[in-house]
Every structure is written in C-alpha cells, then in structure tokens.
Design an enzyme around this catalytic site. Structure first.
Site, PDB file in Angstrom:
ATOM      1  N   THR A 156       0.819  -1.210   0.000  1.00 17.42           N
ATOM      2  CA  THR A 156       0.000   0.000   0.000  1.00 17.42           C
ATOM      3  C   THR A 156       0.852   1.258   0.000  1.00 17.42           C
ATOM      4  OG1 THR A 156      -0.123   0.021   2.422  1.00 17.42           O
ATOM      5  CG2 THR A 156      -1.887  -1.120   1.231  1.00 17.42           C
ATOM      6  N   GLU A 182      -4.542   4.313   3.280  1.00 13.11           N
ATOM      7  CA  GLU A 182      -3.630   3.346   2.668  1.00 13.11           C
ATOM      8  C   GLU A 182      -4.257   2.823   1.391  1.00 13.11           C
ATOM      9  OE1 GLU A 182      -1.899   0.379   5.151  1.00 13.11           O
ATOM     10  OE2 GLU A 182      -2.120   1.579   6.962  1.00 13.11           O
TER      11      GLU A 182
END
Length: 325
Positions: free
Chosen positions: A211, A261
């Site tokens: 991420t 994220e």
C-alpha cells in the site's frame, strides 16, 4: 490567472487591479460544487459579453472557522485546489481576501463602498443565499439596493438535484457518511485529496497487498472510515486501486489516528516521498476488525474485485505501471 491577496483595511489602488472594470463573482466556494460553478459560469459568460476580465473573490480562512465553527477548519477544497479550479473555469483574476475578526465586523454598506466600488466592478454575481457584512446582515436583495446604479448585480437561483439544494453543508454531511458517489454527482467530479506517500509499518506488503500510505498535505474533510474504490495520480499517470481510510483495527491501530492506505493495481515501483492525489470513486464497505490475518487477506481480495468493477479497471489499460510497498 492572476491571484491577488488582500487584507483589511484594504489599500487602493492596488497593483495588478484591472483598470477598466470587471465582472466579479463572490463567495467562499468551498468544494466549488455545481451550484458554485453556475455562479462562476455566469460571471465568466457576462465578462466575455462585456469584454471585461472575469474575476472572483473568495475568503481565507473560511469565515465560519474564524467565527468559531471548528468543523470548518477542514475543507472540501483547500485554497490551492480551489484556485486551480477557478482557473480551469475561465477566471482571469482571483482575489483571496484574508478573513479575520476586524473584517467580519464591517457593515454591508462598508463592504460595498470600501471594497466593491474601489475594485471598479461593473457587475457582481452572487448566489441566492449570499450573505455579507457584520453578522451576515447583508443579502442579495440589500446588495442590489446598495449598488444604487453604481454596478449591476446578478443573483443566481438555487441549483437543485433530486429535489435537494446543492450546498457545501450537504456535501460535508455526505462525506461524513462515506457517500462519495453522491458527492461526485454534486461536485461534477470525483472528490479529491492530495498528500505525500510516507513510510508505514509495511504490513500490506507482508500480506501480499502493498500500500501507499498517504499523509495529507491539507486539512481536508476526510470521508468516513471504510474501504473505497479510488484512482491515484502520481508522476503524471493515473492508476486504479482500493483504499482503506481508518484506524487498522485488525492490527490494534490507534483509534485517535486515521490513516489512508491505497493498494494500486499493477503498480510495482516505490514512490516513497512522491506527492500524489487520490480521487474517491465509490464506497465499498465499512472498516472492520477481522479475527485473523487470513480473514483480512480474503476480504481484501474481494475488495479488489469490487473496486476493479466500480472503477472500470482493465488490465490491458494499466500498462507496466508503478508500485509501492
């Protein structure tokens, strides 16, 4: 577009001001939603007909923030992005008026006599619910009266969608509920936030879903915690993905700290330190705590499938891509 910062008490003539009149739209314009855009469109249209500059006046910080309404510390559209949208809309001059307590106390007639008249406005364009002067004593009707033949006033009627008046307040409420789909309709574009990719705990990489951890660079109205289909802009490219907004409860995250994220599809190079912009396409589900990492991984896999469907993602369109960890 020329941007001019002004602070009360104003000094005229100021360098850079148009000398032969201008058409001026006035408002805070947080979000620059469809209702705001109608005000701006009319100002640009009128200015072109009169062969005058199309100007806009906005206020920073948000007047309601200065007057003690803390929720207005966060913006739908921070000033820098708002100015960029003004320019895209065809505005020639943007006046950014510093809003403070002394300025908030001037009367409606002072605003007209000490600001609008010295600016040599030919026409002022405002929304139907425009208020100005101390405690909002002035409105569109009183602006017409105070103009007294010195300049024209155009008042734009409310912009409605699905029998609701489009407003910044409505959009803020929708964001707090995570309804970014409806927000996109009211804005006429995807809701967008910008920031920098920073190092995180790297748990995403460890479980197979690297991420980009995004640290916002402005005080945005951040949508409700949950999982979203997104499009991320970085390095001149646009990449679809899935993003979690929240506190990472499966990993016992800090409830007081919300993180963003984003896992991007076919994205394979590090972009730590890069400035990015993320557009929220659709809400997928609320954030939740899972009993195990395996359950979390399985759900993320389902979220990826859903996000690809919602964003119209096609592997063939993605190219080689970039990625981050």
């Amino acid at each position: 577009m020329q941007a001019i910062t002004m602070n009360y008490p104003f000094t005229f003539p100021a360098p850079g001001l148009p000398q032969s009149g201008q058409v001026l739209a006035i408002g805070d314009f947080d979000g620059l939603h469809l209702g705001h855009r109608e005000v701006v469109r009319r100002a640009v249209e009128t200015a072109r007909k009169l062969h005058l500059p199309a100007a806009i006046m906005t206020f920073h910080p948000h007047p309601r923030e200065v007057l003690g309404q803390d929720k207005y510390v966060r913006h739908i559209t921070p000033l820098k992005e708002k100015l960029a949208l003004f320019e895209q809309a065809g505005i020639d001059v943007a006046y950014v008026v510093g809003f403070d307590l002394p300025f908030s106390q001037i009367s409606p007639s002072q605003f007209v006599d000490e600001v609008l008249v010295p600016l040599r406005v030919n026409t002022v364009v405002v929304g139907f619910d425009y208020r100005f002067g101390h405690k909002g004593a002035g409105d569109a009707d009183s602006l017409c009266e105070l103009a007294a033949g010195r300049f024209a006033v155009e008042v734009i009627r409310p912009y409605r969608m699905d029998d609701e008046k489009v407003s910044s307040t409505l959009i803020r409420g929708l964001l707090e509920c995570g309804d970014v789909g409806k927000v996109s309709q009211l804005l006429g574009r995807y809701y967008r936030m910008s920031g920098t990719v920073v190092h995180g705990a790297a748990r995403g990489r460890q479980i197979g879903f690297p991420t980009a951890n995004i640290e916002l660079d402005e005080l945005y109205v951040v949508p409700a915690n949950g999982v979203y289909a997104v499009r991320l802009e970085v390095g001149g490219g646009h990449y679809e993905g899935v993003m979690n907004i929240g506190t990472k409860p499966t990993f016992d995250g800090n409830p007081a700290h919300r993180s963003l994220e984003a896992h991007l599809f076919d994205f394979h190079s590090s972009i730590y330190g890069e400035r990015v912009a993320v557009e929220l396409i659709a809400y997928i589900r609320p954030e939740q705590k899972f009993a195990s990492i395996d359950e979390l991984v399985a759900q993320i896999g389902r979220d990826v499938v859903t996000a690809k469907e919602l964003s119209g993602y096609r592997t063939a369109d993605a190219g080689t891509g970039l990625a981050n960890g």
